[in-house]
Design a protein around this motif. Structure first.
Motif, PDB file in Angstrom:
ATOM      1  N   PHE A   1      34.052 -70.102  10.956  1.00  0.00           N
ATOM      2  CA  PHE A   1      32.720 -70.306  10.395  1.00  0.00           C
ATOM      3  C   PHE A   1      31.718 -70.372  11.545  1.00  0.00           C
ATOM      4  N   CYS A   2      30.748 -69.460  11.565  1.00  0.00           N
ATOM      5  CA  CYS A   2      29.763 -69.404  12.649  1.00  0.00           C
ATOM      6  C   CYS A   2      28.358 -69.617  12.105  1.00  0.00           C
ATOM      7  N   PHE A   3      27.578 -70.417  12.827  1.00  0.00           N
ATOM      8  CA  PHE A   3      26.214 -70.750  12.420  1.00  0.00           C
ATOM      9  C   PHE A   3      25.265 -70.455  13.577  1.00  0.00           C
ATOM     10  N   PRO A   4      24.196 -69.685  13.344  1.00  0.00           N
ATOM     11  CA  PRO A   4      23.251 -69.396  14.427  1.00  0.00           C
ATOM     12  C   PRO A   4      22.360 -70.597  14.714  1.00  0.00           C
ATOM     13  N   LEU A   5      22.014 -70.770  15.983  1.00  0.00           N
ATOM     14  CA  LEU A   5      21.035 -71.776  16.391  1.00  0.00           C
ATOM     15  C   LEU A   5      19.713 -71.040  16.513  1.00  0.00           C
ATOM     16  N   LEU A   6      18.886 -71.158  15.478  1.00  0.00           N
ATOM     17  CA  LEU A   6      17.691 -70.324  15.357  1.00  0.00           C
ATOM     18  C   LEU A   6      16.402 -71.100  15.565  1.00  0.00           C
ATOM     19  N   ILE A   7      15.474 -70.426  16.254  1.00  0.00           N
ATOM     20  CA  ILE A   7      14.071 -70.840  16.272  1.00  0.00           C
ATOM     21  C   ILE A   7      13.289 -69.636  15.773  1.00  0.00           C
ATOM     22  N   GLY A   8      12.846 -69.705  14.526  1.00  0.00           N
ATOM     23  CA  GLY A   8      12.243 -68.531  13.919  1.00  0.00           C
ATOM     24  C   GLY A   8      13.282 -67.432  13.836  1.00  0.00           C
ATOM     25  N   ARG A   9      12.980 -66.289  14.437  1.00  0.00           N
ATOM     26  CA  ARG A   9      13.918 -65.171  14.440  1.00  0.00           C
ATOM     27  C   ARG A   9      14.719 -65.086  15.736  1.00  0.00           C
ATOM     28  N   VAL A  10      14.503 -66.052  16.620  1.00  0.00           N
ATOM     29  CA  VAL A  10      15.183 -66.038  17.917  1.00  0.00           C
ATOM     30  C   VAL A  10      16.461 -66.850  17.825  1.00  0.00           C
ATOM     31  N   CYS A  11      17.587 -66.231  18.195  1.00  0.00           N
ATOM     32  CA  CYS A  11      18.879 -66.917  18.189  1.00  0.00           C
ATOM     33  C   CYS A  11      19.141 -67.480  19.583  1.00  0.00           C
ATOM     34  N   LEU A  12      19.255 -68.805  19.666  1.00  0.00           N
ATOM     35  CA  LEU A  12      19.501 -69.486  20.935  1.00  0.00           C
ATOM     36  C   LEU A  12      20.985 -69.609  21.249  1.00  0.00           C
ATOM     37  N   GLY A  13      21.821 -69.488  20.225  1.00  0.00           N
ATOM     38  CA  GLY A  13      23.248 -69.660  20.416  1.00  0.00           C
ATOM     39  C   GLY A  13      23.971 -69.715  19.090  1.00  0.00           C
ATOM     40  N   VAL A  14      25.238 -70.115  19.142  1.00  0.00           N
ATOM     41  CA  VAL A  14      26.084 -70.128  17.945  1.00  0.00           C
ATOM     42  C   VAL A  14      26.990 -71.358  17.952  1.00  0.00           C
TER      43      VAL A  14
END
Length: 246
Positions: free
Chosen positions: A114-127
């Motif tokens: 199970f993977c979840f994006p670390l998002l700020i708006g449309r920018v992915c900072l990590g997973v």
């Protein structure tokens, strides 16, 4: 320990700092609270290659390294799509989706990811990546807790910007930011006379062929135990002597 109490303990631990300024917290506790067998957090400091910065030892770190080495997997899909990648039974995943990774996951006895994006708006900072040795979906409480954790991690990444270097792995801080990989990629690029993306592919291919983590190969390159002087377009083998005597 109930779910709410357990997640509270995880969040308090993440925010705890010692004299070195490293983020605290126990990823093993985090995995237990979330009802999974392993957890990993990887960041994207350059917007491209991911770097594991906090993980349960063993399979958690190995899963991250395999995705980095092979260039495929749920974490990579999550970064590309900016949305969750939830696979409760990897036996049901199309073999063509991750053809190189799925056999490796079976060897590791990983049956659900199970993977979840670390998002700020449309920018992915990590997973944030969770895995289980048995198939089965996250229940509603586990899903809620995972999303709470994602929110906390995003806040921590932002508070630690621009370096993001206050997060650390649980068992090997040298993995932080894969500095050796970045340095080795530059060295291989010069040695083999190839662009940086191709140099990284050479590192990955060598690691996969010999069943070793990319970081190990990179550290050998940086220490000049392995030299890629003759590993350009012709695809010849790296020189394990470090190029001595040439």
């Amino acid at each position: 320990m109930g779910s709410s109490t357990g997640m509270a303990a995880v969040l308090v631990g993440l925010c705890a700092r010692d004299g070195t300024g490293l983020v605290g917290g126990d990823p093993v506790l985090c995995a237990r609270v979330l009802g999974v067998d392993g957890v990993a957090v990887s960041l994207l400091p350059d917007g491209k290659g991911s770097e594991p910065v906090w993980a349960t030892p063993g399979t958690g770190l190995r899963l991250e390294d395999l995705q980095f080495t092979l260039g495929q997997g749920p974490g990579i899909d999550t970064v590309a799509s900016g949305s969750h990648t939830l696979e409760p039974d990897l036996d049901r995943v199309d073999p063509d989706r991750w053809p190189a990774l799925l056999p490796e996951l079976r060897t590791l006895r990983v049956r659900a990811v199970f993977c979840f994006p670390l998002l700020i708006g449309r920018v992915c900072l990590g997973v944030l990546t969770l895995h289980r040795r048995a198939p089965g979906p996250l229940d509603d409480t586990e899903m809620d807790d995972a999303l709470i954790l994602v929110g906390a991690l995003v806040s921590m990444v932002l508070s630690n910007s621009p370096g993001q270097a206050d997060l650390a792995t649980s068992d090997d801080p040298s993995v932080l930011y894969r500095a050796a990989v970045h340095q080795a990629t530059g060295m291989v690029s010069v040695q083999a006379g190839v662009p940086l993306p191709q140099a990284l592919l050479l590192l990955r291919a060598h690691a996969y062929r010999y069943g070793r983590p990319v970081l190990d190969i990179a550290e050998d390159v940086v220490a000049r135990r392995v030299h890629f002087r003759n590993s350009g377009a012709a695809g010849s083998e790296p020189d394990p002597s470090g190029g001595k005597g040439r």
